[in-house]
Enzyme design. Structure first.
Site, PDB file in Angstrom:
ATOM      1  N   GLU A 224      11.744 -10.057 -19.206  1.00 10.60           N
ATOM      2  CA  GLU A 224      11.069  -9.092 -20.174  1.00 10.60           C
ATOM      3  C   GLU A 224      12.097  -9.125 -20.675  1.00 10.60           C
ATOM      4  OE1 GLU A 224       8.783  -5.982 -18.144  1.00 10.60           O
ATOM      5  OE2 GLU A 224       8.380  -7.264 -16.670  1.00 10.60           O
TER       6      GLU A 224
ATOM      7  N   LEU B 130       1.163  -1.534   0.042  1.00  8.82           N
ATOM      8  CA  LEU B 130       0.285   0.091  -0.011  1.00  8.82           C
ATOM      9  C   LEU B 130       0.698   1.743   0.042  1.00  8.82           C
ATOM     10  CD1 LEU B 130      -3.537   0.256   0.271  1.00  8.82           C
ATOM     11  CD2 LEU B 130      -2.627   0.893   2.395  1.00  8.82           C
ATOM     12  N   GLY B 131       1.400   1.746  -0.710  1.00  9.19           N
ATOM     13  CA  GLY B 131       2.652   2.647  -1.334  1.00  9.19           C
ATOM     14  C   GLY B 131       1.802   3.424  -2.109  1.00  9.19           C
ATOM     15  N   ARG B 132       2.378   4.312  -2.747  1.00 11.27           N
ATOM     16  CA  ARG B 132       1.792   5.380  -3.339  1.00 11.27           C
ATOM     17  C   ARG B 132       1.263   5.144  -4.496  1.00 11.27           C
ATOM     18  NH1 ARG B 132       7.363   6.442  -3.944  1.00 11.27           N
ATOM     19  NH2 ARG B 132       8.412   7.933  -3.555  1.00 11.27           N
TER      20      ARG B 132
ATOM     21  N   ARG C 100       4.946  -5.012   4.463  1.00 14.36           N
ATOM     22  CA  ARG C 100       5.872  -5.281   5.700  1.00 14.36           C
ATOM     23  C   ARG C 100       5.275  -4.655   7.111  1.00 14.36           C
ATOM     24  NH1 ARG C 100      11.603  -3.295   4.179  1.00 14.36           N
ATOM     25  NH2 ARG C 100      10.027  -1.458   3.218  1.00 14.36           N
TER      26      ARG C 100
ATOM     27  N   ASP D 274       0.907  -8.076 -16.344  1.00 15.99           N
ATOM     28  CA  ASP D 274       2.064  -6.439 -17.225  1.00 15.99           C
ATOM     29  C   ASP D 274       3.305  -6.684 -17.060  1.00 15.99           C
ATOM     30  OD1 ASP D 274       2.092  -4.303 -18.317  1.00 15.99           O
ATOM     31  OD2 ASP D 274       2.350  -2.514 -16.822  1.00 15.99           O
TER      32      ASP D 274
ATOM     33  N   ARG E  36       6.476  -5.802 -10.309  1.00 17.77           N
ATOM     34  CA  ARG E  36       7.878  -6.567 -11.054  1.00 17.77           C
ATOM     35  C   ARG E  36       7.225  -7.760 -11.160  1.00 17.77           C
ATOM     36  NH1 ARG E  36       8.584  -2.609 -12.825  1.00 17.77           N
ATOM     37  NH2 ARG E  36      10.013  -1.454 -12.295  1.00 17.77           N
TER      38      ARG E  36
ATOM     39  N   HIS F 281       3.796  -4.957 -20.036  1.00 13.22           N
ATOM     40  CA  HIS F 281       4.443  -3.541 -19.564  1.00 13.22           C
ATOM     41  C   HIS F 281       4.029  -2.670 -19.503  1.00 13.22           C
ATOM     42  CE1 HIS F 281       8.042  -3.016 -16.216  1.00 13.22           C
ATOM     43  NE2 HIS F 281       6.910  -1.963 -16.421  1.00 13.22           N
TER      44      HIS F 281
HETATM   45  C1  8YV Z   1       9.295   2.065 -16.766  1.00 16.19           C
HETATM   46  C2  8YV Z   1       7.929   1.007 -14.934  1.00 16.19           C
HETATM   47  O1  8YV Z   1       9.273   3.569 -16.567  1.00 16.19           O
HETATM   48  O2  8YV Z   1       8.348   3.272 -13.695  1.00 16.19           O
HETATM   49  C3  8YV Z   1       8.235   1.890 -13.340  1.00 16.19           C
HETATM   50  O3  8YV Z   1       9.254   1.323 -12.346  1.00 16.19           O
HETATM   51  O4  8YV Z   1       8.192   0.096 -14.597  1.00 16.19           O
HETATM   52  C4  8YV Z   1       7.786   1.382 -15.976  1.00 16.19           C
HETATM   53  O5  8YV Z   1       6.999   2.631 -15.578  1.00 16.19           O
HETATM   54  C5  8YV Z   1       8.784   1.630 -18.320  1.00 16.19           C
HETATM   55  O6  8YV Z   1       9.380   0.512 -18.406  1.00 16.19           O
HETATM   56  C6  8YV Z   1       9.974   2.248 -19.051  1.00 16.19           C
HETATM   57  O7  8YV Z   1      11.674   1.809 -18.045  1.00 16.19           O
END
Ligand code: 8YV
Length: 315
Positions: free
Chosen positions: A263, A154-156, A177, A258, A234, A281
């Site tokens: 990747e 629950l961050g930004r 956490r 996503d 991620r 992504h």
């Molecule tokens: C990347 C992202 O900016 O902001 C992040 O951490 O994963 C995406 O918004 C985009 O993949 C460019 O690197």
């Protein structure tokens, strides 16, 4: 040729508009243009005081070590998992990134995936295109409104996802956490507990070593055959093999993804499955948000060269 403008090393390609704006202000060299980047860094690394990079290309310890006069890293993206923050800290190198400006679009994408996985938008679209509607009706899907949404992180971004959920009359709980003090959502002390409670588990945590594999086989088992997983964070946060297995064997109802572990490689076992939505992504990938991110990459550098501090610090 010497220049009074700060010398910046650009790691990987960036948006063309950002590249030209960077080149207009700084003396930029693109590492991607070098046939032997390592040899180039060994010979010329001492020239650079700044790095412009992205969440994708990052700045690892080898790169930071190769730039003895580096003062600032400005990264396009909020994620920091590809930047060696310890190496930067140890040398007092400022690190800027692009938080907040992408919260809305990433939260929107979480709901795009959640809705699509549950209501089968993409799969039903394929059904129409195949001509299958002429032969029968599409199977029933799963309701979203009024359901239970569990948020990991629950961050930004997680907070904006929670706000979106209120429009769908969803009950929200979260796992972090530590509990967050300024929200009313219920805190689940374990991720397994959150998964067992939730109809939809959305991953909005940071990547990196601390969250690697958090969504394990056991967590997926707790989510269960009626539960959906959504990941806009991620790929490393999930045990990807366990997820593929859970989707293929219907141990969870479905997923919207996503992000992936390696990747742009996506496990081919997922391609034939209609219970998973696969995106490349793109969560922050709108004209408006990418423009805001580009501006913040520039602002971070500009502020640093004026004041010694970036505008949005990652440290
Ligand atoms: C990347 C992202 O900016 O902001 C992040 O951490 O994963 C995406 O918004 C985009 O993949 C460019 O690197």
């Amino acid at each position: 040729m010497t220049s009074s403008r700060p010398r910046i090393l650009q790691v990987g390609r960036l948006l063309p508009a950002l590249e030209s704006r960077l080149a207009a202000r700084y003396d930029v060299h693109r590492l991607a243009d070098e046939s032997d980047p390592r040899a180039f860094l060994a010979a010329r690394g001492a020239e650079f005081v700044g790095v412009a990079t992205s969440a994708r290309f990052g700045a690892d310890r080898a790169l930071i070590d190769a730039l003895p006069h580096l003062q600032v890293i400005s990264s396009f993206g909020v994620g920091l998992d590809a930047i060696d923050l310890d190496a930067a800290r140890a040398r007092d190198i400022a690190v800027g990134h692009t938080p907040d400006v992408l919260n809305d679009c990433v939260a929107d994408t979480a709901f795009l995936l959640l809705m699509d996985a549950a209501r089968q938008g993409s799969a039903a679209d394929r059904f129409v295109r195949r001509g299958d509607w002429l032969r029968g009706t599409y199977p029933l899907a799963t309701r979203v409104s009024g359901k239970k949404l569990g948020i990991l992180g629950l961050g930004r971004i997680g907070r904006v996802i929670a706000r979106r959920a209120s429009g769908f009359d969803m009950d929200v709980r979260y796992h972090n956490r530590r509990p967050v003090s300024d929200v009313d959502y219920a805190y689940e002390p374990t991720l397994e507990g959150l998964a067992a409670w939730a109809d939809f588990l959305v991953i909005a945590s940071a990547g990196g070593a601390e969250t690697r594999g958090l969504v394990s086989k056991e967590v997926l088992r707790a989510l269960g055959p009626k539960g959906f997983l959504v990941n806009v964070s991620r790929g490393t946060v999930v045990d990807q093999d366990a997820l593929v297995d859970a989707l293929a064997n219907r141990r969870i109802a479905g997923a919207g993804l996503d992000v992936f572990e390696d990747e742009p490689k996506v496990p081919e076992a997922l391609f034939a499955l209609d219970n998973v939505v696969l995106l490349p992504h793109i969560a922050s990938g709108t004209h408006e948000t990418r423009e805001d991110m580009a501006q913040l990459v520039l602002d971070n550098l500009e502020r640093f060269f004026k004041t010694g501090e970036v505008q949005a610090s990652a440290l």
